[in-house]
Each structure stands twice: as structure tokens, then as C-alpha cells.
Scaffold this active site. Sequence first.
Site: not given
Length: 493
Positions: A109-111, A144
Site C-alpha cells: 500500500f505504500k505505493d 516503506t
Amino acid sequence: MMYKSTRNNQYLVSASEAIIKGLSEDGGLFVPTSFPTFNLDWDELKDFTYQEMATFILRAFLDDFSAEEVRACVEAAYNDKFDTPEIAPLVEADGKYYLELFHGSTIAFKDQALSILPYLMSTANKIQANDREIVILTATSGDTGKAAMAGFADVPGTKIIVFYPKGGVSSIQEQQMVSQTGDNTFVVAVNGNFDHAQSKVKELFNDEALRAELAEQNVQFSSANSMNIGRLVPQVVYYFYAYAQMVKKQAIVAGDAIDFCVPTGNFGNILAAYYAKKSGLPIDKLICASNDNRVLYDFFHGGKYDINRDFELTISPSMDILISSNFERLVFHAINEDDRLLTTYMKDLADRKLYTIPEKFHPNFADFVAEFATQSETKEEIKAIYEAANYVIDPHTAVASKAYRKAQQEGASRQPVVIVSTASPYKFPEAVLTALDVDTTTMSDADLLAKLKELSGVPYPDAIEGLLEAEVRHHTVIDIEEMKELVKKISLS
């Protein structure tokens, strides 16, 4: 819109200043002075593309950026780096909706936010006429680091240094990081856990002598993790987008409240959901899902933030965190933005490893429900979802899925729910396969990935293709005490 420090509510900066700084010089985190009010016409919003929703939301939070600048950042970030035009599809499985946030270049999800942060930072530099070289300093619990490096690799005027806990991430996560290309990327394993690395990074940010030494050489620090408001605000977008998809799928009627269940480590992802609610999104409860490192669960059930406990290494390593940095922001809001009181709590956390919130403030945390899942429960949930829906989820998503079941059974969650799915199962093949009763003891990473592909029926993401054969470019392993000298050496080289 201006932003203020959690430790000095009179210190105000613009969005572009906050993005460049990352953290406030007083050690605090930047928060909005107020939250925007949106005209939520769901008849229109339900048909927005992700890019249109991102532009709509970010223009309000980053209002010293022009509309054209915001649009340019969005278009550069959300393109064919993602393997689906939806960017963040909403998938129904076993009677629940899963918001898949792992379709970007590093399958986590950090993308969603780190794809846009480099463009926001470059634009902020132009707005502020800032010509200093920026050194991005980040500790990671697994995701991250890779996503940040993928975003900042070879971006002019920047270097990025990522610290990760040796032995504290999955083998796939580690291979993703140590094979990262880019002459401006530096990956360092540290002997210690994520909390140790993150605390040291914050200490370096607050080192006035070090800041001054770098400034003499026209260099400054910034952050790529969710302590940077430029990382946090783009995460607000996908909560509005998820709601719009729920309306479009006719899973809810526009205006109805829903719940979100979020696997939680550093508290940035669920805080973004809270900011979405504060900005008018119809959310009832935010279910904070923890693994065996249940410090947040204990806080929400008693008001005491206490890290005097063992640090557990689990199969959901991105949640193996005791000091959740972004929780400082929520506490600041909940105690009526009393910066002196907040500073006292943070000092107590550093000195005594705990602080306690008085009962008079407890109602201000009522938007949150806390649950947790043990490792055995996490494995059981992976298996249960697979058997019920032929849908494979990663351990972090499984923690959230199990936490939601508990919240629902206890009557704490009564609305339609969206489970936030934060990583592809391909990031954690051994843990997933073990949960599915596959004997993995003699399997190589390649074997694990192939077996997972067979069981899931999902093709390899681009991030996996060729990963195991990629050249290892980063070999450095150091102790926590060596971080400062290494940072100084890289920053000034």
C-alpha cells in the site's frame, strides 16, 4: 490551508514547507490547522477515476500548489506503474469488501502515496525556491523502504537512505530492498528492531548540530515515511475512492456510513482514514487491527500507551511496531491540541516508556474500535478466507479480517465494512502457504512463489518477475550506534 506542529501549535507552515521539512524542528509532526469541507456529490464522485479523486482531494489539502501542479503530480504518479487502471480496486470476498492497495510497483500500500511524494517534493522545492540537496532519511518495517526508493531512485537533487531491521522483514521484502537500483539509493540493515531504527532516525532529525553541519553544505533532511504530511495526505484519497466504489457497486446508498478495518503499525494508514472522516466522509467506526504487538489495542481499551513489553516478531512484520509515530497526531487532536501536554506525553514515552491519557479525553477516541489477532488466528483467517472464497490474502490483511470478525461479534461494528488490504500475498509466500497447510520446510523462495501462484491463480506481479535473480547491490549491516556517522558520510559525499 496551513499546518502546525504537534509540539508547538503556534508554529505554522504551508503544505509545501511541511513536505520539504518532513518533521518539525521541535520534534513534532505537522497536522492541518483545519480540515477541508468537500461537496460530496456521490452521483458524480462514484464515476471518478482514481486520478480524478486524487486531484479532487489533494487540491484541498495542498492549497499552495496550483491546480495544474496538483494535476501534474497526480498524472505522473498514477499511471502504468500500477497493474490495473482502477489503481485501488475493491474486491468482494466472503461477504466483505477488500480494498486492494497492492497493485503498484512494489506490491504494497505504500505505493499509493510514495508514487506521488517525489513529485510533490520536487514541486514544493520550486514553490519554496529551495535549492538544497534533500536527503530522505527513513526507517522501514518492510514496505516503506522499497516503495520510497522506487519513487526517489535517480530523482535529481535527492539521496535516500533506508534503514531496516536485520531479520525483521520477509525474505522477499529484503530482496526487494537490497536489489534496488539508483545511484542515490542507500539501503542499510541494522542490528535491532524497527522501533530502535525509527527512534534513531527521529533523533537524527532533531540533532541541531547535525542539521547545522549539513546546512553549511547546502543539504537538508526530509522524510518519506508517513511522518511526512506529503506521504500521509495522499492516503486520504483511497478512502474516498473506496466509498465511491461502494456506492457504484450499490453496496450502500450514498450518504450511508461504513466502517473501515485497517491493519495498523505506525498508525499512518488508519490516521488517513480518520482525516477522511474529519473531512466529511461518512465513516462510523475505524477498526484498528493489531497483531501480537498489541500496544494500540491496550491503549484504546484503557488509555495507557505502554511499551514496557516484549517486542514480538510475527508473520505480519510491517505491524511489528511498539512506538507508532503517527499516533502522536491523533493524541494531539484528542487532547484539544494542547501542545504542552502532548510534549509531556512524548517525554514520558521516551523516559518512562509509557504515558496515560486522562479519562476526560477518552470520549475523543470514540471513532476507533481496537481488536487484535494472534499469529495462530492470522493463519486461521488466511485459510478460512481461501476455503470460503478461493481468495488469498497476506498476513497483514488477515489480521484486519480477523479483527473485523471480532468487532462484529462484539457488536462494535454494525455497518458495511471495507477491509484495507495492504500487501500482496506474494510478499509473504512462506507465511501464506504455511497457513494453507503447505509444507514449506524444504522450499526455496522460487518454489514458494511458484506454489503460491498455483494455489491463488494470480499471475506474478511485475515486482516479482526477475526479483530472485536481481543483483544484490546493498550489503551494509551496522549497529544502531553507527547510524549517525553513516548518515553524515553519505549526506556529505
